[in-house]
Design an enzyme around this catalytic site. Structure first.
Site, mmCIF file in Angstrom:
data_model
loop_
_atom_site.group_PDB
_atom_site.id
_atom_site.type_symbol
_atom_site.label_atom_id
_atom_site.label_comp_id
_atom_site.label_asym_id
_atom_site.label_seq_id
_atom_site.Cartn_x
_atom_site.Cartn_y
_atom_site.Cartn_z
ATOM 1 N N PRO A 13 0.788 -1.227 0.000
ATOM 2 C CA PRO A 13 0.000 0.000 0.000
ATOM 3 C C PRO A 13 0.827 1.287 0.000
ATOM 4 O O PRO A 13 1.853 1.386 0.662
ATOM 5 C CB PRO A 13 -0.829 -0.108 1.280
ATOM 6 C CG PRO A 13 -0.169 -1.137 2.112
ATOM 7 C CD PRO A 13 0.504 -2.078 1.160
ATOM 8 N N ASN A 14 0.307 2.226 -0.756
ATOM 9 C CA ASN A 14 0.813 3.600 -0.862
ATOM 10 C C ASN A 14 2.069 3.734 -1.719
ATOM 11 O O ASN A 14 2.516 4.845 -1.982
ATOM 12 C CB ASN A 14 1.043 4.229 0.531
ATOM 13 C CG ASN A 14 -0.251 4.358 1.296
ATOM 14 O OD1 ASN A 14 -1.212 4.927 0.777
ATOM 15 N ND2 ASN A 14 -0.314 3.805 2.489
ATOM 16 N N ARG A 21 5.679 12.355 -2.702
ATOM 17 C CA ARG A 21 5.850 12.962 -1.369
ATOM 18 C C ARG A 21 6.979 12.248 -0.639
ATOM 19 O O ARG A 21 7.416 11.181 -1.055
ATOM 20 C CB ARG A 21 4.552 12.814 -0.564
ATOM 21 C CG ARG A 21 3.434 13.704 -1.072
ATOM 22 C CD ARG A 21 2.147 13.455 -0.293
ATOM 23 N NE ARG A 21 2.387 13.284 1.128
ATOM 24 C CZ ARG A 21 1.718 12.439 1.909
ATOM 25 N NH1 ARG A 21 0.778 11.677 1.413
ATOM 26 N NH2 ARG A 21 1.989 12.356 3.193
ATOM 27 N N TYR A 26 11.891 8.308 0.885
ATOM 28 C CA TYR A 26 11.675 7.263 -0.127
ATOM 29 C C TYR A 26 12.337 7.563 -1.473
ATOM 30 O O TYR A 26 12.276 6.741 -2.380
ATOM 31 C CB TYR A 26 10.171 7.044 -0.330
ATOM 32 C CG TYR A 26 9.480 6.561 0.930
ATOM 33 C CD1 TYR A 26 9.890 5.402 1.574
ATOM 34 C CD2 TYR A 26 8.425 7.286 1.491
ATOM 35 C CE1 TYR A 26 9.279 4.966 2.745
ATOM 36 C CE2 TYR A 26 7.802 6.862 2.656
ATOM 37 C CZ TYR A 26 8.231 5.704 3.273
ATOM 38 O OH TYR A 26 7.626 5.277 4.420
ATOM 39 N N ASN A 75 7.942 -5.855 -1.491
ATOM 40 C CA ASN A 75 7.930 -4.751 -0.549
ATOM 41 C C ASN A 75 6.501 -4.683 -0.010
ATOM 42 O O ASN A 75 5.614 -4.111 -0.653
ATOM 43 C CB ASN A 75 8.310 -3.424 -1.209
ATOM 44 C CG ASN A 75 8.363 -2.286 -0.172
ATOM 45 O OD1 ASN A 75 7.887 -2.448 0.948
ATOM 46 N ND2 ASN A 75 8.927 -1.162 -0.561
ATOM 47 N N ALA A 78 3.513 -1.123 4.614
ATOM 48 C CA ALA A 78 3.049 -1.180 6.010
ATOM 49 C C ALA A 78 2.505 -2.558 6.377
ATOM 50 O O ALA A 78 2.516 -2.937 7.559
ATOM 51 C CB ALA A 78 1.988 -0.111 6.236
ATOM 52 N N GLU A 99 12.530 -9.980 0.895
ATOM 53 C CA GLU A 99 11.785 -8.819 1.390
ATOM 54 C C GLU A 99 12.621 -7.568 1.122
ATOM 55 O O GLU A 99 13.830 -7.557 1.371
ATOM 56 C CB GLU A 99 11.512 -8.964 2.895
ATOM 57 C CG GLU A 99 10.688 -7.814 3.458
ATOM 58 C CD GLU A 99 10.449 -7.951 4.961
ATOM 59 O OE1 GLU A 99 10.817 -8.987 5.550
ATOM 60 O OE2 GLU A 99 9.893 -6.987 5.528
ATOM 61 N N HIS A 101 12.767 -3.186 1.195
ATOM 62 C CA HIS A 101 12.226 -1.885 1.620
ATOM 63 C C HIS A 101 13.142 -0.774 1.140
ATOM 64 O O HIS A 101 14.381 -0.917 1.167
ATOM 65 C CB HIS A 101 12.110 -1.807 3.145
ATOM 66 C CG HIS A 101 11.108 -2.765 3.709
ATOM 67 N ND1 HIS A 101 9.771 -2.466 3.810
ATOM 68 C CD2 HIS A 101 11.253 -4.025 4.176
ATOM 69 C CE1 HIS A 101 9.127 -3.510 4.332
ATOM 70 N NE2 HIS A 101 10.005 -4.464 4.564
ATOM 71 N N ARG A 108 14.199 4.015 11.843
ATOM 72 C CA ARG A 108 12.927 4.730 11.896
ATOM 73 C C ARG A 108 12.161 4.365 13.173
ATOM 74 O O ARG A 108 12.736 3.833 14.117
ATOM 75 C CB ARG A 108 12.131 4.416 10.619
ATOM 76 C CG ARG A 108 12.906 4.806 9.344
ATOM 77 C CD ARG A 108 12.078 4.632 8.106
ATOM 78 N NE ARG A 108 10.940 5.542 8.109
ATOM 79 C CZ ARG A 108 9.909 5.447 7.270
ATOM 80 N NH1 ARG A 108 9.882 4.477 6.364
ATOM 81 N NH2 ARG A 108 8.917 6.314 7.334
HETATM 82 O O1 CA2 Z 1 10.742 1.655 3.186
HETATM 83 C C1 CA2 Z 1 9.840 1.032 2.635
HETATM 84 O O2 CA2 Z 1 9.940 0.575 1.497
HETATM 85 C C2 CA2 Z 1 8.500 0.839 3.348
HETATM 86 O O3 CA2 Z 1 8.026 -0.460 3.018
HETATM 87 C C3 CA2 Z 1 7.547 1.902 2.817
HETATM 88 C C4 CA2 Z 1 6.197 1.893 3.525
HETATM 89 C C5 CA2 Z 1 6.360 1.930 5.038
HETATM 90 O O4 CA2 Z 1 5.096 1.797 5.676
HETATM 91 C C6 CA2 Z 1 7.291 0.829 5.531
HETATM 92 O O5 CA2 Z 1 7.445 0.969 6.929
HETATM 93 C C7 CA2 Z 1 8.651 0.926 4.860
HETATM 94 C C8 CA2 Z 1 5.363 3.111 3.101
HETATM 95 C C9 CA2 Z 1 5.171 3.260 1.648
HETATM 96 C C10 CA2 Z 1 4.501 4.590 1.412
HETATM 97 O O6 CA2 Z 1 5.153 5.228 0.365
HETATM 98 C C11 CA2 Z 1 4.895 6.536 0.158
HETATM 99 C C12 CA2 Z 1 5.640 7.141 -0.817
HETATM 100 C C13 CA2 Z 1 5.450 8.482 -1.081
HETATM 101 C C14 CA2 Z 1 4.499 9.195 -0.377
HETATM 102 C C15 CA2 Z 1 3.761 8.593 0.589
HETATM 103 C C16 CA2 Z 1 3.951 7.250 0.871
#
Ligand code: CA2
Length: 155
Positions: A13-14, A21, A26, A75, A78, A99, A101, A108
């Site tokens: 997700p996301n 953003r 990221y 990946n 969350a 896996e 990330h 974090r």
């Molecule tokens: O570091 C990663 O790849 C994560 O899997 C990214 C997830 C986060 O919940 C994990 O803890 C670590 C979040 C992805 C959301 O990505 C966004 C990218 C741009 C703007 C908003 C969210």
């Protein structure tokens, strides 16, 4: 193990928002850029690259990978921190699972330090931005080739 040269790269997700953003966490690349990085790293393997915001859809795709892929890079975003359903689906695989990330989870918040997936994955790559996917795909290809080389040949 399925006799294929297909890698599944699944995104949770996301991650469709990548590049829009939080570039400090990221990076600036979009998910399309990440797909291109995976394809460039796949060394002849076909990459099936997907993203979903829905836990059940991810579970369906992980199940699909049982018969259609020779390795999985995931990946879980969350859902890695929350999803027993994704854990159970990954446990049902007999192919290598990496896996992956973008961010270094351990630098974090504490709630990101736990992943349900890590204990059942072949390995974890985190903290290299889009480079995590490059490393994860290379690791997946290497593990598949090692397994193929070690497998008994039919007489
Ligand atoms: O570091 C990663 O790849 C994560 O899997 C990214 C997830 C986060 O919940 C994990 O803890 C670590 C979040 C992805 C959301 O990505 C966004 C990218 C741009 C703007 C908003 C969210």
């Amino acid at each position: 193990m399925p006799e294929t040269s297909v890698l599944y790269v699944l995104n949770g997700p996301n991650l469709n928002l990548l590049g829009e953003r939080e570039p400090d966490i990221y990076g600036r690349e979009t998910l399309a850029d990440v797909q291109a990085i995976c394809e460039a790293a796949a060394d002849g393997f076909t990459v099936v690259f997907r993203q979903s915001n829905h836990e059940g859809e991810l579970v369906d795709w992980i199940q699909e990978a049982r018969t259609k892929a020779s390795a999985l890079v995931i990946n879980p975003a969350a859902y890695g921190h929350t999803s027993v359903a994704i854990l159970d689906a990954v446990k049902a695989l007999s192919i290598p699972v990496i896996e992956c990330h973008l961010s270094n989870l351990f630098a974090r918040e504490a709630f990101r330090h736990h992943s349900f997936i890590t204990p059942v994955a072949s390995g974890l790559i985190a903290g290299f931005g889009s480079g995590s996917y490059d490393l994860a795909v290379r690791a997946a290809v290497k593990l598949v080739r090692q397994r193929t080389a070690a497998a008994p040949r039919p007489v």
